[in-house]
Design an enzyme around this catalytic site. Structure first.
Site, PDB file in Angstrom:
ATOM      1  N   SER A  29       9.767  -5.783 -10.258  1.00 12.43           N
ATOM      2  CA  SER A  29      10.023  -4.458  -9.678  1.00 12.43           C
ATOM      3  C   SER A  29      11.271  -3.835 -10.300  1.00 12.43           C
ATOM      4  O   SER A  29      11.297  -2.639 -10.638  1.00 12.43           O
ATOM      5  CB  SER A  29      10.244  -4.591  -8.168  1.00 12.43           C
ATOM      6  OG  SER A  29       9.057  -4.970  -7.547  1.00 12.43           O
ATOM      7  N   ARG A  33      11.826  -0.431 -12.943  1.00 10.96           N
ATOM      8  CA  ARG A  33      12.737   0.649 -12.553  1.00 10.96           C
ATOM      9  C   ARG A  33      13.861   0.819 -13.568  1.00 10.96           C
ATOM     10  O   ARG A  33      14.339   1.939 -13.796  1.00 10.96           O
ATOM     11  CB  ARG A  33      13.282   0.381 -11.148  1.00 10.96           C
ATOM     12  CG  ARG A  33      12.199   0.619 -10.068  1.00 10.96           C
ATOM     13  CD  ARG A  33      12.559  -0.105  -8.797  1.00 10.96           C
ATOM     14  NE  ARG A  33      11.673   0.208  -7.672  1.00 10.96           N
ATOM     15  CZ  ARG A  33      10.465  -0.335  -7.458  1.00 10.96           C
ATOM     16  NH1 ARG A  33       9.950  -1.208  -8.319  1.00 10.96           N
ATOM     17  NH2 ARG A  33       9.745   0.007  -6.395  1.00 10.96           N
ATOM     18  N   GLY A 101       0.002  -1.531 -10.824  1.00  9.21           N
ATOM     19  CA  GLY A 101       0.057  -0.478  -9.810  1.00  9.21           C
ATOM     20  C   GLY A 101       1.449   0.127  -9.743  1.00  9.21           C
ATOM     21  O   GLY A 101       1.613   1.346  -9.582  1.00  9.21           O
ATOM     22  N   ARG A 129      -8.079   0.635  -7.870  1.00 10.88           N
ATOM     23  CA  ARG A 129      -7.058   0.759  -6.812  1.00 10.88           C
ATOM     24  C   ARG A 129      -6.800   2.221  -6.441  1.00 10.88           C
ATOM     25  O   ARG A 129      -6.906   3.115  -7.281  1.00 10.88           O
ATOM     26  CB  ARG A 129      -5.774   0.064  -7.267  1.00 10.88           C
ATOM     27  CG  ARG A 129      -6.018  -1.425  -7.471  1.00 10.88           C
ATOM     28  CD  ARG A 129      -4.788  -2.159  -7.929  1.00 10.88           C
ATOM     29  NE  ARG A 129      -3.749  -2.179  -6.916  1.00 10.88           N
ATOM     30  CZ  ARG A 129      -2.526  -2.662  -7.127  1.00 10.88           C
ATOM     31  NH1 ARG A 129      -2.205  -3.143  -8.319  1.00 10.88           N
ATOM     32  NH2 ARG A 129      -1.637  -2.655  -6.153  1.00 10.88           N
ATOM     33  N   GLN A 176       5.958   1.572  -3.523  1.00 11.05           N
ATOM     34  CA  GLN A 176       5.469   2.369  -4.655  1.00 11.05           C
ATOM     35  C   GLN A 176       5.338   3.835  -4.260  1.00 11.05           C
ATOM     36  O   GLN A 176       5.705   4.727  -5.028  1.00 11.05           O
ATOM     37  CB  GLN A 176       4.129   1.816  -5.150  1.00 11.05           C
ATOM     38  CG  GLN A 176       4.272   0.424  -5.759  1.00 11.05           C
ATOM     39  CD  GLN A 176       2.953  -0.207  -6.120  1.00 11.05           C
ATOM     40  OE1 GLN A 176       1.886   0.379  -5.906  1.00 11.05           O
ATOM     41  NE2 GLN A 176       2.996  -1.405  -6.669  1.00 11.05           N
ATOM     42  N   ASP A 326       3.836  -9.825  -1.513  1.00 13.03           N
ATOM     43  CA  ASP A 326       3.175 -10.421  -2.680  1.00 13.03           C
ATOM     44  C   ASP A 326       3.041 -11.940  -2.562  1.00 13.03           C
ATOM     45  O   ASP A 326       2.477 -12.578  -3.457  1.00 13.03           O
ATOM     46  CB  ASP A 326       3.951 -10.064  -3.953  1.00 13.03           C
ATOM     47  CG  ASP A 326       3.832  -8.579  -4.271  1.00 13.03           C
ATOM     48  OD1 ASP A 326       2.834  -7.956  -3.845  1.00 13.03           O
ATOM     49  OD2 ASP A 326       4.732  -8.034  -4.937  1.00 13.03           O
ATOM     50  N   LYS A 353      -4.379  -4.743  -3.335  1.00  6.18           N
ATOM     51  CA  LYS A 353      -3.500  -5.222  -4.406  1.00  6.18           C
ATOM     52  C   LYS A 353      -4.326  -5.409  -5.691  1.00  6.18           C
ATOM     53  O   LYS A 353      -5.409  -4.848  -5.815  1.00  6.18           O
ATOM     54  CB  LYS A 353      -2.807  -6.514  -3.968  1.00  6.18           C
ATOM     55  CG  LYS A 353      -1.885  -6.323  -2.778  1.00  6.18           C
ATOM     56  CD  LYS A 353      -0.699  -5.453  -3.128  1.00  6.18           C
ATOM     57  CE  LYS A 353       0.215  -5.219  -1.963  1.00  6.18           C
ATOM     58  NZ  LYS A 353       1.237  -4.234  -2.223  1.00  6.18           N
ATOM     59  N   ARG A 357      -6.823  -9.479  -1.861  1.00  6.38           N
ATOM     60  CA  ARG A 357      -6.241 -10.833  -1.822  1.00  6.38           C
ATOM     61  C   ARG A 357      -6.656 -11.632  -0.586  1.00  6.38           C
ATOM     62  O   ARG A 357      -6.641 -12.863  -0.623  1.00  6.38           O
ATOM     63  CB  ARG A 357      -4.713 -10.756  -1.919  1.00  6.38           C
ATOM     64  CG  ARG A 357      -4.281 -10.375  -3.323  1.00  6.38           C
ATOM     65  CD  ARG A 357      -2.780 -10.301  -3.493  1.00  6.38           C
ATOM     66  NE  ARG A 357      -2.467 -10.180  -4.913  1.00  6.38           N
ATOM     67  CZ  ARG A 357      -1.296  -9.774  -5.403  1.00  6.38           C
ATOM     68  NH1 ARG A 357      -0.315  -9.450  -4.574  1.00  6.38           N
ATOM     69  NH2 ARG A 357      -1.096  -9.700  -6.695  1.00  6.38           N
ATOM     70  N   ARG A 402      -1.427 -13.426  -9.181  1.00  9.01           N
ATOM     71  CA  ARG A 402      -0.922 -14.249  -8.080  1.00  9.01           C
ATOM     72  C   ARG A 402      -2.032 -15.137  -7.481  1.00  9.01           C
ATOM     73  O   ARG A 402      -1.749 -16.201  -6.946  1.00  9.01           O
ATOM     74  CB  ARG A 402      -0.250 -13.389  -7.006  1.00  9.01           C
ATOM     75  CG  ARG A 402       0.941 -12.635  -7.572  1.00  9.01           C
ATOM     76  CD  ARG A 402       1.935 -12.156  -6.547  1.00  9.01           C
ATOM     77  NE  ARG A 402       2.754 -11.096  -7.133  1.00  9.01           N
ATOM     78  CZ  ARG A 402       3.805 -11.284  -7.936  1.00  9.01           C
ATOM     79  NH1 ARG A 402       4.176 -12.501  -8.264  1.00  9.01           N
ATOM     80  NH2 ARG A 402       4.468 -10.264  -8.434  1.00  9.01           N
TER      81      ARG A 402
HETATM   82  C1  S3P Z   1       6.109  -3.031  -5.639  1.00  5.11           C
HETATM   83  C2  S3P Z   1       5.709  -2.713  -4.363  1.00  5.11           C
HETATM   84  C3  S3P Z   1       4.662  -3.458  -3.633  1.00  5.11           C
HETATM   85  C4  S3P Z   1       4.335  -4.796  -4.301  1.00  5.11           C
HETATM   86  C5  S3P Z   1       4.226  -4.666  -5.787  1.00  5.11           C
HETATM   87  C6  S3P Z   1       5.528  -4.159  -6.381  1.00  5.11           C
HETATM   88  C7  S3P Z   1       7.166  -2.229  -6.263  1.00  5.11           C
HETATM   89  O1  S3P Z   1       3.499  -2.664  -3.620  1.00  5.11           O
HETATM   90  O2  S3P Z   1       3.140  -5.311  -3.775  1.00  5.11           O
HETATM   91  O3  S3P Z   1       3.920  -5.913  -6.374  1.00  5.11           O
HETATM   92  O4  S3P Z   1       7.742  -2.666  -7.292  1.00  5.11           O
HETATM   93  O5  S3P Z   1       7.466  -1.142  -5.746  1.00  5.11           O
HETATM   94  P1  S3P Z   1       3.236  -1.528  -2.481  1.00  5.11           P
HETATM   95  O6  S3P Z   1       4.188  -0.439  -2.678  1.00  5.11           O
HETATM   96  O7  S3P Z   1       1.810  -1.093  -2.714  1.00  5.11           O
HETATM   97  O8  S3P Z   1       3.411  -2.257  -1.179  1.00  5.11           O
END
Ligand code: S3P
Length: 447
Positions: A29, A33, A101, A129, A176, A326, A353, A357, A402
């Site tokens: 994550s 960013r 995603g 998705r 997200q 996750d 996801k 899952r 995962r």
């Molecule tokens: C993430 C947010 C999560 C997580 C993903 C990474 C992120 O998803 O499951 O692996 O980096 O912002 P969601 O925002 O859909 O919960």
């Protein structure tokens, strides 16, 4: 990379105790960013410890397509020369976010308040998705989205030429979605506000502040209220990416399940929006020590010493879901090896996801001889106790890293080996998984 390559079948089996030091890679994550905020800044951002997983490499490529100069200098060492807020150029080709995603949703947010268009796609998992959860709030800024039915990729976003600031309450617990709105808010005049009823990972807020944005977070009766002042000048930074707690989860759980194990996993983020699994494991009776707590790269981190433990099933409250979202696949593997039943509630988001899952874990665990119950929002695993899982099955991974790693961890503790049909997605988040697990003494093989 939307061309999901040839499947890589893999298998794991019982062996001796796990021992040694597991240095897991950088946080996924935070890596996304760091590249994105570097691209939106003025000057040269220098990043160390960047995760070089395919998801992050796809984001690096996307940032180049929008005009940033992204350079790799050595393992985990990257620089980004940004174009500044509002400086994104229109990409000349489709943006392919592969399996990610996070990549696609955050990048849609970044470009949605600029007068440019971009078309996004991804692999067969990402194309299933839902994107409506980000395109709905992005429409409030004035952006338009043209995708497949159900808000699926491929999708073209036409950015707003004259964006307006937005106040948005996220309808689901999603970092997200929150991040997409905040990133779009960067190029809108005035204040953009996001209210989240359930706190989710806060890396975007922390990093925006670090890059010089004016951003505040207030706890209110409705939830966290995040206010961002639009059109800041973001200034390039040095970013040291801490190790990923979601990757650390795999060696940690393996050590808990393999008798006689004793390992150290250094420098794991203990950000309270990310450390739910470690707390849940302790609630189940896990012997995990949090050594040398300190701050690294703006995140609280600790070294985890983990020893084999006989675990007990528990009722996992829905309030834990967002800080370990996750980790449910590997938690359900731990639950299968615990004594008694583990009930995981409030986990509906797992259905959207990289795969569904709940379904992927339920079917694979059943194939390994474990009794499972599920409904839309709940997964219940009836534990078989230490050494009690029969195994001896091949589990489908559904292009989900995962799911693949979770079943390979289960194979280390099951009576008979466990195979997965395709371990290739592991490279999206944990490209050194096989070497790292082999270094601890785990038997995980290809073929
Ligand atoms: C993430 C947010 C999560 C997580 C993903 C990474 C992120 O998803 O499951 O692996 O980096 O912002 P969601 O925002 O859909 O919960």
């Amino acid at each position: 990379m939307s061309g999901h390559g040839d499947p890589i079948p893999m298998k794991s089996r019982k062996g001796g105790p796990l021992a040694g030091v597991a240095e897991v890679p950088g946080d996924k994550s935070i890596s996304h960013r760091a590249l994105i905020l570097g691209a939106l800044s003025v000057g040269r951002t220098e990043i160390t410890g960047l995760l070089e997983g395919q998801d992050v490499l796809d984001t690096a490529k996307a940032m180049r397509a929008f005009g940033a100069t992204v350079t790799r200098h050595g393992p985990g060492e990257w620089s980004v020369e940004g174009v500044g807020v509002g400086g994104f150029a229109e990409p000349a080709d489709v943006i392919d976010c592969g399996n990610s995603g996070t990549g696609v949703r955050l990048i849609m947010g970044c470009m949605a308040s600029s007068p440019i268009s971009a078309t996004f796609t991804g692999d067969a998992s990402l194309r299933k998705r839902p994107m409506g959860r980000v395109t709905d709030p992005l429409a409030l800024f004035g952006a338009r989205a043209y995708g497949r039915a159900g808000g699926r990729l491929p999708m073209t976003i036409v950015g707003a030429a004259e964006p307006v600031p937005v106040s948005y309450t996220t309808p689901m617990a999603s970092a997200q979605v929150k991040s997409a709105v905040l990133l779009a808010g960067l190029n809108a005049p005035g204040q953009t506000v996001v209210i989240e009823k359930v706190p989710t990972r806060d890396h975007t807020e922390r990093m925006l502040k670090g890059f010089g944005a004016e951003i505040t977070v207030e706890a209110t009766p409705e939830g966290n209220r995040i206010t961002l002042q639009g059109q800041p000048e973001l200034t390039a930074q040095r970013v040291a990416v801490p190790r990923d707690p979601s990757s650390a989860a795999f060696p940690v759980c393996a050590a808990l399940l393999v008798p006689g194990s004793d390992i150290l996993v250094p420098g794991v983020s203990q950000n309270p929006t990310r450390n739910g699994l470690f707390l849940t494991l302790r609630d189940m009776g896990a012997d995990i020590e949090f050594l040398n707590p300190r701050e690294e790269g703006g995140e609280p981190v600790a070294d985890l010493r983990v020893r084999y433990s006989e675990l007990t099933g528990i009722d996992v409250a829905p309030e834990r879901a967002s800080s370990q979202i996750d980790e449910y696949p590997v938690l359900s593997v731990v639950a299968a090896c615990a004594r008694g039943t583990t009930v995981m509630r409030g986990v509906h988001e797992l259905r959207v996801k990289e795969s569904d899952r709940i379904d992927a874990m339920a079917r694979g665990l059943e194939a390994c001889g474990v009794r499972v119950e599920e409904d839309d929002d709940t997964l219940i695993v009836h534990g078989m106790g230490p050494g009690g899982v029969p195994g001896g099955a091949t589990c489908a991974t559904h292009i989900d890293h995962r799911i693949a790693m979770s079943f390979l961890i289960l194979g280390l503790a099951a009576q008979a080996p466990i195979a997965v049909d395709d371990g290739s997605p592991i490279a999206t988040s944990f490209p050194v998984f096989e070497e790292l697990m082999a270094g601890l003494g785990a038997v995980i093989e290809r073929g």
